[in-house]
Every structure is written in C-alpha cells, then in structure tokens.
Write a protein that holds these residues in place. Structure first.
Motif, PDB file in Angstrom:
ATOM      1  N   UNK A  75       0.764  -1.346   0.055  1.00 30.11           N
ATOM      2  CA  UNK A  75       0.046   0.042  -0.004  1.00 30.11           C
ATOM      3  C   UNK A  75       0.797   1.403  -0.068  1.00 30.11           C
ATOM      4  N   UNK A  76       2.021   1.343   0.841  1.00 27.70           N
ATOM      5  CA  UNK A  76       2.640   2.736   1.110  1.00 27.70           C
ATOM      6  C   UNK A  76       3.790   2.695  -0.105  1.00 27.70           C
ATOM      7  N   UNK A  77       4.193   1.637  -1.020  1.00 27.32           N
ATOM      8  CA  UNK A  77       5.014   1.784  -1.976  1.00 27.32           C
ATOM      9  C   UNK A  77       4.278   1.956  -3.255  1.00 27.32           C
ATOM     10  N   UNK A  78       3.195   1.501  -3.433  1.00 28.25           N
ATOM     11  CA  UNK A  78       2.746   1.490  -4.879  1.00 28.25           C
ATOM     12  C   UNK A  78       1.510   2.494  -5.058  1.00 28.25           C
ATOM     13  N   UNK A  79       0.751   2.813  -4.004  1.00 30.58           N
ATOM     14  CA  UNK A  79      -0.563   3.541  -4.039  1.00 30.58           C
ATOM     15  C   UNK A  79      -0.105   5.157  -4.440  1.00 30.58           C
ATOM     16  N   UNK A  80      -1.136   5.741  -5.090  1.00 30.17           N
ATOM     17  CA  UNK A  80      -0.618   7.280  -5.356  1.00 30.17           C
ATOM     18  C   UNK A  80      -0.788   7.789  -4.088  1.00 30.17           C
ATOM     19  N   UNK A  81      -0.359   9.083  -4.253  1.00 30.90           N
ATOM     20  CA  UNK A  81      -0.598   9.869  -2.863  1.00 30.90           C
ATOM     21  C   UNK A  81      -1.987  10.434  -2.857  1.00 30.90           C
ATOM     22  N   UNK A  82      -2.721  10.657  -3.679  1.00 31.57           N
ATOM     23  CA  UNK A  82      -4.159  10.978  -3.872  1.00 31.57           C
ATOM     24  C   UNK A  82      -4.798   9.759  -2.935  1.00 31.57           C
ATOM     25  N   UNK A  83      -4.644   8.557  -3.502  1.00 32.28           N
ATOM     26  CA  UNK A  83      -5.282   7.518  -2.958  1.00 32.28           C
ATOM     27  C   UNK A  83      -4.755   7.223  -1.405  1.00 32.28           C
ATOM     28  N   UNK A  84      -3.714   7.378  -1.023  1.00 34.83           N
ATOM     29  CA  UNK A  84      -3.004   7.234   0.335  1.00 34.83           C
ATOM     30  C   UNK A  84      -3.651   8.320   1.314  1.00 34.83           C
ATOM     31  N   UNK A  85      -3.778   9.605   0.645  1.00 38.84           N
ATOM     32  CA  UNK A  85      -4.423  10.603   1.797  1.00 38.84           C
ATOM     33  C   UNK A  85      -5.995  10.121   1.909  1.00 38.84           C
ATOM     34  N   UNK A  86      -6.698   9.451   0.887  1.00 40.71           N
ATOM     35  CA  UNK A  86      -7.887   8.777   1.085  1.00 40.71           C
ATOM     36  C   UNK A  86      -7.958   7.827   2.207  1.00 40.71           C
ATOM     37  N   UNK A  87      -6.983   6.739   2.138  1.00 37.16           N
ATOM     38  CA  UNK A  87      -6.853   6.149   2.933  1.00 37.16           C
ATOM     39  C   UNK A  87      -6.752   6.351   4.345  1.00 37.16           C
ATOM     40  N   UNK A  88      -5.785   7.206   4.649  1.00 37.15           N
ATOM     41  CA  UNK A  88      -5.554   8.023   5.806  1.00 37.15           C
ATOM     42  C   UNK A  88      -6.833   8.582   6.548  1.00 37.15           C
ATOM     43  N   UNK A  89      -7.593   9.331   5.505  1.00 41.75           N
ATOM     44  CA  UNK A  89      -8.697  10.008   6.047  1.00 41.75           C
ATOM     45  C   UNK A  89     -10.002   8.985   6.419  1.00 41.75           C
ATOM     46  N   UNK A  90      -9.828   7.945   5.708  1.00 41.29           N
ATOM     47  CA  UNK A  90     -10.896   6.950   6.370  1.00 41.29           C
ATOM     48  C   UNK A  90     -10.340   6.417   7.657  1.00 41.29           C
ATOM     49  N   UNK A  91      -9.163   6.078   7.601  1.00 40.09           N
ATOM     50  CA  UNK A  91      -8.559   5.326   8.931  1.00 40.09           C
ATOM     51  C   UNK A  91      -9.020   6.293  10.205  1.00 40.09           C
ATOM     52  N   UNK A  92      -8.682   7.836   9.842  1.00 38.09           N
ATOM     53  CA  UNK A  92      -9.198   8.811  10.999  1.00 38.09           C
ATOM     54  C   UNK A  92     -10.648   8.901  11.018  1.00 38.09           C
ATOM     55  N   UNK A  93     -11.557   8.660  10.329  1.00 40.51           N
ATOM     56  CA  UNK A  93     -13.079   8.557  10.504  1.00 40.51           C
ATOM     57  C   UNK A  93     -13.344   7.331  11.013  1.00 40.51           C
ATOM     58  N   UNK A  94     -12.930   6.136  10.976  1.00 45.65           N
ATOM     59  CA  UNK A  94     -13.172   4.822  11.270  1.00 45.65           C
ATOM     60  C   UNK A  94     -12.819   4.959  12.613  1.00 45.65           C
ATOM     61  N   UNK A  95     -11.659   5.165  12.947  1.00 47.32           N
ATOM     62  CA  UNK A  95     -10.782   4.699  14.202  1.00 47.32           C
ATOM     63  C   UNK A  95     -10.305   5.737  15.255  1.00 47.32           C
ATOM     64  N   UNK A  96     -10.699   7.024  14.831  1.00 48.28           N
ATOM     65  CA  UNK A  96     -10.672   8.272  15.648  1.00 48.28           C
ATOM     66  C   UNK A  96      -9.121   8.561  15.781  1.00 48.28           C
ATOM     67  N   UNK A  97      -8.055   7.961  15.199  1.00 49.65           N
ATOM     68  CA  UNK A  97      -6.830   8.317  15.268  1.00 49.65           C
ATOM     69  C   UNK A  97      -6.290   8.331  14.120  1.00 49.65           C
ATOM     70  N   UNK A  98      -4.921   9.117  13.632  1.00 50.41           N
ATOM     71  CA  UNK A  98      -4.444   9.439  12.495  1.00 50.41           C
ATOM     72  C   UNK A  98      -3.431   8.023  12.581  1.00 50.41           C
ATOM     73  N   UNK A  99      -3.318   7.462  11.209  1.00 51.08           N
ATOM     74  CA  UNK A  99      -2.478   6.262  11.178  1.00 51.08           C
ATOM     75  C   UNK A  99      -1.219   6.394  11.571  1.00 51.08           C
ATOM     76  N   UNK A 100      -0.425   7.486  11.439  1.00 54.30           N
ATOM     77  CA  UNK A 100       0.887   7.660  11.874  1.00 54.30           C
ATOM     78  C   UNK A 100       0.934   7.978  13.495  1.00 54.30           C
ATOM     79  N   UNK A 101      -0.155   8.259  14.021  1.00 52.27           N
ATOM     80  CA  UNK A 101      -0.381   8.004  15.634  1.00 52.27           C
ATOM     81  C   UNK A 101      -0.234   6.727  16.128  1.00 52.27           C
ATOM     82  N   UNK A 102      -0.856   5.838  15.116  1.00 56.16           N
ATOM     83  CA  UNK A 102      -1.019   4.512  15.589  1.00 56.16           C
ATOM     84  C   UNK A 102       0.202   3.553  15.543  1.00 56.16           C
TER      85      UNK A 102
END
Length: 316
Positions: A197-224
């Motif tokens: 995921x981190x090495x192949x996905x576009x940065x636009x896609x990754x921003x969406x992944x991390x936004x969903x992570x925050x919305x679903x779990x209440x924390x930023x992925x880099x915090x986790x």
C-alpha cells in the motif's frame, strides 16, 4: 589592545550555524600583532597553551570552523546542481551514514514526484555504477529493509482518480495489521500489505486511505504506528510533507542539534524552495508560533544566512 567587545563580536561570529564573514573582515582586517595575541590569550575555547606558553588553535575548533565556513559553499553547490544529481548524492550520503540517516532515504523516496525519483535513480546509476535499489537492499538491515527497497523503487500514478471503496477497505486492512491481525503476523513495517500500500498507491489514494482511517478509528494512522519510526516518517512524508519538513527545519535550528540534524536546514530549503516552501512556512508558523525566516535570521550567520533567506522568501 583590542577592545573586549570586539572579542565578543568575533566569538559570536565563530559560534553559530555558518560564520559572520563581515565581522571577520571588519574586525580582523584592522588588527595589529598585539590584538591577535590578546585574542588568542583570552579566547580559551578556541586556543590552547602548551608548556611553552604557545597559543595554538584547538584542532576540534579548526575542524568545526572549516565546516561552518563551507556551509555557504555547500548550499550554493547544492542549489545549482541538477535536482537528480543532488538527490542521488543525498541517497549515497544517507547510505554511507548508516541507520541514523535512513529517514533521509524515506524523505527522498516519499516527497519527490515519480519522475523526480526516477531521475534520481538514473543519476545514481551514472554516478556510482550501482542502482540505489541494489545499494539499499545490500546496505540496509533490519525490519524496515523491505519497505525502504520498495519505497525507493516506486513509480506511482500521479493522476486524480481513485476508488474510494478500495481506499476504505485498505484503511480497515491497515488497522487489522496494526492491531495484530495481519496475515503473516509480522511487525507492521514488514507486513507485505503495508509495504504494498505505502509503496505502490498514489498519494491521492493514500490521503483517502488515511482520511478513512481517521474517520473509522478516531486516530491518525501515523499516531497508531508511532512505535515504528520508519512507518511514521513514511506516512508523514507521503501524506503531509509540509509537516515533516517544518519539523525537520525546527529541529535543525535548535541549539545543540547534531550535525546530521543541522544538515536538514540546507537540504530542505534548497530542495523545497521551488516546490512547496509556502506550505512549509505556513505549517512552520502554525506549529511553532514563529516565522521560519525570523528563526533563520536569529540563528544562522553570514552569507549562509543571507542565501537561505533569499531562497525561503523568494517569489516563485
């Protein structure tokens, strides 16, 4: 006898990041022999006296001063160098310095565009007769080697299109892995899906992944993944490079920062002056409550300071 305030001014000119060349010219150029003798006698930090009462430069101070004098030259060389060559040489430097510099590998791999990273890899071939992927694979050890090899090898899609449902499902997958539910039960930085995921996905896609992570779990992925510094740095460089760069600059400007940390001052200003310096300056002010140019003005000396300020404040 030289006035004590001249000694103080010279000590200050010697003692920051860079050197104050104008102070050297103004003060040293007019001194007579006795003035230099008094300065050597009264500046014990820089000079040592042996049993013959001979005042000699402390070798460590000579090395430090030579290095500070060279900062301006190095900044100019780096600024005029082709960006591909600059990044290739930075890759080589990071590999030579070992584990403490591996964050620089991540910075170069994750904050450059696909074409910029490819160009740096081509330049690395030409300069060193190896591929950067080859050298990362052979010189990096430990849990994060797989991720670093994948990141420096990446060539991402850079368009605007993404599948939001896929991004959401990958946010859930990352959460499962971080919480111990990964397929191979390895630490997250070694997990095949995290690396993919981190090495192949576009940065636009990754921003969406991390936004969903925050919305679903209440924390930023880099915090986790804070306990896994390699992952945290990679996520920050991919998702919020302006935050990463502002923090690197702030650390470089702190009193007592080590040499590698200080080097980020030149590297970031030179590499980002034509890219996203406005965003970095805004983030710096938001995060630290002061303006980057003011901090450089207060901390850096001489021509090095003037050159950095010219790059930080230039109109693009």
């Amino acid at each position: 006898m030289a006035h004590s305030n001249e000694h103080e001014a010279l000590s200050k000119a010697f003692s920051g990041i860079g050197v104050d060349e104008k102070a050297f010219i103004t003060i040293l150029g007019k001194w007579q022999h006795q003035h230099k003798h008094t300065f050597r006698k009264t500046t014990s930090r820089m000079f040592l006296s042996d049993e013959r009462q001979f005042e000699r430069w402390d070798e460590d101070e000579v090395a430090r001063l030579r290095h500070e004098v060279l900062r301006f030259k190095c900044a100019v060389v780096m600024w005029t160098m082709h960006p591909w060559e600059r990044d290739a040489r930075l890759f080589k430097e990071a590999l030579a310095k070992g584990p403490d510099a591996h964050n620089l590998l991540i910075e170069l791999a994750c904050t450059r565009s696909s074409d910029e990273l490819l160009g740096a890899r081509k330049a690395y071939h030409s300069l060193f007769d190896h591929s950067v992927e080859e050298d990362v694979a052979s010189l990096v050890t430990g849990h994060h080697r797989k991720l670093l090899v994948a990141l420096v090898s990446s060539y991402r899609y850079e368009g605007p299109r993404l599948n939001d449902e896929t991004a959401k499902s990958e946010a859930k997958l990352l959460h499962d892995i971080v919480k111990g539910g990964g397929v191979d039960k390895k630490v997250p930085v070694q997990d095949e899906e995290v690396v993919r995921i981190l090495s192949t996905r576009s940065k636009v896609h990754l921003k969406a992944v991390f936004r969903h992570y925050r919305e679903l779990y209440g924390k930023d992925f880099d915090e986790e993944v804070g306990a896994h510094l390699t992952l945290k740095v990679a996520v920050q460089c991919l998702n919020h490079p302006e935050t990463y760069f502002s923090e690197a600059l702030h650390a470089a400007l702190q009193t007592g920062a080590d040499e590698f940390t200080q080097e980020a001052l030149t590297r970031v200003v030179v590499s980002q002056a034509d890219v996203n310096m406005a965003e970095i300056k805004a983030e710096y002010h938001k995060k630290f409550g002061s303006h980057l140019s003011q901090e450089i003005e207060a901390t850096v000396l001489g021509n090095f300071k003037d050159f950095l300020l010219a790059l930080v404040d230039r109109e693009n």
